[in-house]
Motif scaffolding. Structure first.
Motif, PDB file in Angstrom:
ATOM      1  N   TYR A   1      36.987-104.561 -43.505  1.00 13.09           N
ATOM      2  CA  TYR A   1      36.257-104.376 -44.812  1.00 13.09           C
ATOM      3  C   TYR A   1      36.540-104.987 -45.897  1.00 13.09           C
ATOM      4  N   ASN A   2      37.795-105.606 -45.910  1.00 16.90           N
ATOM      5  CA  ASN A   2      38.419-106.551 -46.980  1.00 16.90           C
ATOM      6  C   ASN A   2      37.675-107.711 -46.804  1.00 16.90           C
ATOM      7  N   ASN A   3      37.380-108.316 -45.775  1.00 15.50           N
ATOM      8  CA  ASN A   3      37.042-109.780 -45.588  1.00 15.50           C
ATOM      9  C   ASN A   3      35.288-109.704 -45.528  1.00 15.50           C
TER      10      ASN A   3
ATOM     11  N   LYS B   1      30.476-101.370 -52.280  1.00 16.16           N
ATOM     12  CA  LYS B   1      30.663-101.713 -50.858  1.00 16.16           C
ATOM     13  C   LYS B   1      31.402-100.664 -49.947  1.00 16.16           C
ATOM     14  N   SER B   2      32.202 -99.796 -51.013  1.00 14.66           N
ATOM     15  CA  SER B   2      32.938 -98.738 -50.104  1.00 14.66           C
ATOM     16  C   SER B   2      31.874 -97.617 -49.668  1.00 14.66           C
ATOM     17  N   LEU B   3      30.935 -97.185 -50.468  1.00 14.18           N
ATOM     18  CA  LEU B   3      30.011 -96.442 -49.906  1.00 14.18           C
ATOM     19  C   LEU B   3      29.077 -96.859 -49.016  1.00 14.18           C
TER      20      LEU B   3
ATOM     21  N   VAL C   1      27.939 -96.722 -43.261  1.00 10.41           N
ATOM     22  CA  VAL C   1      27.896 -97.044 -41.796  1.00 10.41           C
ATOM     23  C   VAL C   1      28.641 -96.428 -40.899  1.00 10.41           C
ATOM     24  N   LEU C   2      29.701 -95.803 -41.130  1.00 13.30           N
ATOM     25  CA  LEU C   2      30.388 -94.994 -40.353  1.00 13.30           C
ATOM     26  C   LEU C   2      29.863 -93.559 -40.079  1.00 13.30           C
TER      27      LEU C   2
ATOM     28  N   ASP D   1      45.140 -97.346 -49.917  1.00 15.53           N
ATOM     29  CA  ASP D   1      43.692 -97.334 -50.683  1.00 15.53           C
ATOM     30  C   ASP D   1      42.598 -97.641 -49.963  1.00 15.53           C
ATOM     31  N   HIS D   2      42.685 -97.779 -48.612  1.00 18.28           N
ATOM     32  CA  HIS D   2      41.572 -98.198 -47.878  1.00 18.28           C
ATOM     33  C   HIS D   2      40.441 -97.213 -48.102  1.00 18.28           C
TER      34      HIS D   2
END
Length: 178
Positions: free
Chosen positions: A9-11, A35-37, A42-43, A96-97
């Motif tokens: 996620y971070n990269n 990006k988090s949404l 995707v999941l 906080d992921h």
């Protein structure tokens, strides 16, 4: 999926995701506000694809445990999905992921399904001790499946996820019924 699976996620950059999708970054953000949404979507897509395989009803008891073996068989044919899951589930333990709640919820639900299947298959009672045994068995089965995926990603020729999953489920059931 491919970008999150390859980079975490971070990269993973929105620029790369947009380029792979044939969109601009603004275009990606039009469909997914952040990006988090996008990650959560995707999941959820991964889960929806797996749920479609089940049909209209989730199998129960031994059929559900056989479904886990079939899941291992399908996973051996979809490296990208397996990599996505392995990378993001490991990353989600960090502070906080954005997928942490997703994975907590997913594991809780899966533990419940597997524990119920073990309870039914082994004809365990509904007492506290039997519920604890079923939960321990569920944790072990899930841990083995997740660990096999990591080993398989690193060396596919050395790991038979299907045979290993089947062996562990059989061993757990034998232990609980002896």
């Amino acid at each position: 999926m491919d970008t999150f699976a390859a980079r975490g996620y971070n990269n993973a950059s929105l620029a790369e995701i947009a380029e792979r999708a044939g969109l601009t970054q603004a275009g990606v953000l039009h469909y997914f506000r952040s990006k988090s949404l996008l990650l959560t979507s995707v999941l959820e897509l991964r889960d929806d694809t797996d749920i479609e395989q089940l049909g209209t009803e989730r199998p129960q008891g031994l059929r559900f445990l056989h479904h886990l073996v079939e899941t291992a068989r399908r996973n051996a044919e979809r490296e990208g999905i397996v990599r996505l899951y392995a990378v993001l589930s490991a990353e989600s333990v960090t502070d906080d992921h954005p997928a942490q709640d997703y994975f907590r919820s997913r594991y809780a639900g899966l533990r419940g399904f597997v524990a119920d299947a073990v309870t039914e298959t082994c004809r365990l009672g509904d007492g506290e001790a039997d519920a604890e045994r079923a939960l321990i068995a569920a944790n072990a089965i899930i841990a083995v499946m997740d660990g096999l995926q990591i080993q398989w990603l690193l060396d596919p020729a050395a790991v038979d996820m299907v045979a290993s999953t089947e062996l562990v489920i059989d061993a757990v059931l034998t232990r609980l019924t002896s």
